[in-house]
Design a protein around this motif. Structure first.
Motif, PDB file in Angstrom:
ATOM      1  N   ILE A  49      45.151  28.807  32.222  1.00 55.63           N
ATOM      2  CA  ILE A  49      44.801  30.170  31.811  1.00 55.63           C
ATOM      3  C   ILE A  49      43.999  30.805  32.942  1.00 55.63           C
ATOM      4  N   CYS A  50      44.476  31.948  33.433  1.00 57.95           N
ATOM      5  CA  CYS A  50      43.761  32.679  34.479  1.00 57.95           C
ATOM      6  C   CYS A  50      43.141  33.917  33.843  1.00 57.95           C
ATOM      7  N   LEU A  51      41.817  33.994  33.901  1.00 56.08           N
ATOM      8  CA  LEU A  51      41.075  35.083  33.265  1.00 56.08           C
ATOM      9  C   LEU A  51      40.910  36.292  34.187  1.00 56.08           C
ATOM     10  N   GLY A  52      41.980  36.747  34.748  1.00 56.58           N
ATOM     11  CA  GLY A  52      41.954  38.002  35.470  1.00 56.58           C
ATOM     12  C   GLY A  52      41.764  37.923  36.970  1.00 56.58           C
ATOM     13  N   ASP A  53      42.043  39.060  37.560  1.00 61.45           N
ATOM     14  CA  ASP A  53      41.955  39.257  39.003  1.00 61.45           C
ATOM     15  C   ASP A  53      42.810  38.254  39.773  1.00 61.45           C
ATOM     16  N   VAL A  54      44.076  38.198  39.370  1.00 60.74           N
ATOM     17  CA  VAL A  54      45.048  37.338  40.056  1.00 60.74           C
ATOM     18  C   VAL A  54      45.238  37.829  41.476  1.00 60.74           C
ATOM     19  N   GLY A  55      45.268  39.150  41.650  1.00 53.74           N
ATOM     20  CA  GLY A  55      45.423  39.723  42.973  1.00 53.74           C
ATOM     21  C   GLY A  55      46.816  40.275  43.203  1.00 53.74           C
ATOM     22  N   PRO A  56      47.017  40.884  44.365  1.00 54.18           N
ATOM     23  CA  PRO A  56      48.292  41.550  44.636  1.00 54.18           C
ATOM     24  C   PRO A  56      49.457  40.605  44.929  1.00 54.18           C
ATOM     25  N   GLY A 106      52.299  23.731  35.292  1.00 55.34           N
ATOM     26  CA  GLY A 106      51.964  23.931  33.891  1.00 55.34           C
ATOM     27  C   GLY A 106      52.436  25.253  33.322  1.00 55.34           C
ATOM     28  N   TYR A 107      52.131  25.427  32.044  1.00 53.86           N
ATOM     29  CA  TYR A 107      52.403  26.668  31.331  1.00 53.86           C
ATOM     30  C   TYR A 107      51.283  27.630  31.695  1.00 53.86           C
ATOM     31  N   LYS A 108      51.627  28.815  32.170  1.00 60.24           N
ATOM     32  CA  LYS A 108      50.623  29.740  32.680  1.00 60.24           C
ATOM     33  C   LYS A 108      50.400  30.920  31.738  1.00 60.24           C
ATOM     34  N   VAL A 109      49.133  31.241  31.542  1.00 59.29           N
ATOM     35  CA  VAL A 109      48.738  32.408  30.760  1.00 59.29           C
ATOM     36  C   VAL A 109      47.889  33.267  31.689  1.00 59.29           C
ATOM     37  N   LEU A 110      48.343  34.488  31.935  1.00 63.97           N
ATOM     38  CA  LEU A 110      47.621  35.395  32.838  1.00 63.97           C
ATOM     39  C   LEU A 110      47.037  36.547  32.039  1.00 63.97           C
ATOM     40  N   ILE A 111      45.751  36.764  32.200  1.00 60.40           N
ATOM     41  CA  ILE A 111      45.066  37.859  31.537  1.00 60.40           C
ATOM     42  C   ILE A 111      44.652  38.831  32.628  1.00 60.40           C
ATOM     43  N   CYS A 112      45.060  40.090  32.490  1.00 59.71           N
ATOM     44  CA  CYS A 112      44.781  41.080  33.518  1.00 59.71           C
ATOM     45  C   CYS A 112      43.283  41.349  33.653  1.00 59.71           C
ATOM     46  N   GLY A 113      42.859  41.501  34.882  1.00 56.04           N
ATOM     47  CA  GLY A 113      41.477  41.839  35.177  1.00 56.04           C
ATOM     48  C   GLY A 113      41.385  43.230  35.775  1.00 56.04           C
ATOM     49  N   ASN A 114      40.219  43.644  36.168  1.00 53.10           N
ATOM     50  CA  ASN A 114      40.037  44.990  36.691  1.00 53.10           C
ATOM     51  C   ASN A 114      40.649  45.206  38.068  1.00 53.10           C
ATOM     52  N   HIS A 115      41.071  44.144  38.765  1.00 53.78           N
ATOM     53  CA  HIS A 115      41.743  44.290  40.057  1.00 53.78           C
ATOM     54  C   HIS A 115      43.247  44.077  39.952  1.00 53.78           C
ATOM     55  N   ASP A 116      43.770  43.908  38.738  1.00 56.13           N
ATOM     56  CA  ASP A 116      45.200  43.669  38.551  1.00 56.13           C
ATOM     57  C   ASP A 116      45.931  44.944  38.163  1.00 56.13           C
ATOM     58  N   ILE A 117      47.176  45.026  38.599  1.00 54.83           N
ATOM     59  CA  ILE A 117      47.997  46.206  38.283  1.00 54.83           C
ATOM     60  C   ILE A 117      48.683  45.985  36.948  1.00 54.83           C
TER      61      ILE A 117
END
Length: 87
Positions: A59-66, A76-87
């Motif tokens: 689980i990624c809690l945001g700001d994955v980046g461009p 693994g199974y990925k869960v992405l949560i958008c952060g304030n730097h994500d589109i």
């Protein structure tokens, strides 16, 4: 299983571990320039994959980046949560 989690998410951790990470900022050139000692994108993925197995949930809690392409290299199974730097 994670007690108290919504039913739709009950499969997380059923077969493997659940890992939580945040702010990788993959491909963020400005961050790289301001923090030159920060691990590179490649190093971050290597560190993550040293822990996360193919049956685990990441689980990624945001700001994955461009550069979201780096996420595909994480196990693994990925869960992405958008952060304030994500589109």
């Amino acid at each position: 299983m994670l007690p108290g989690i919504y039913e739709m998410f009950q499969h997380w951790g059923r077969e493997g571990a659940v890992w939580i990470y945040s702010d990788p900022h993959f491909g963020d050139i400005d961050l790289r320039q301001s923090l030159p000692d920060r691990p590179t994108d490649e190093e971050q993925v290597a560190h993550i994959n040293a822990k996360v197995g193919r049956k685990d949930t990441f689980i990624c809690l945001g700001d994955v980046g461009p550069d979201i392409g780096w996420v595909q290299k994480i196990r693994g199974y990925k869960v992405l949560i958008c952060g304030n730097h994500d589109i």
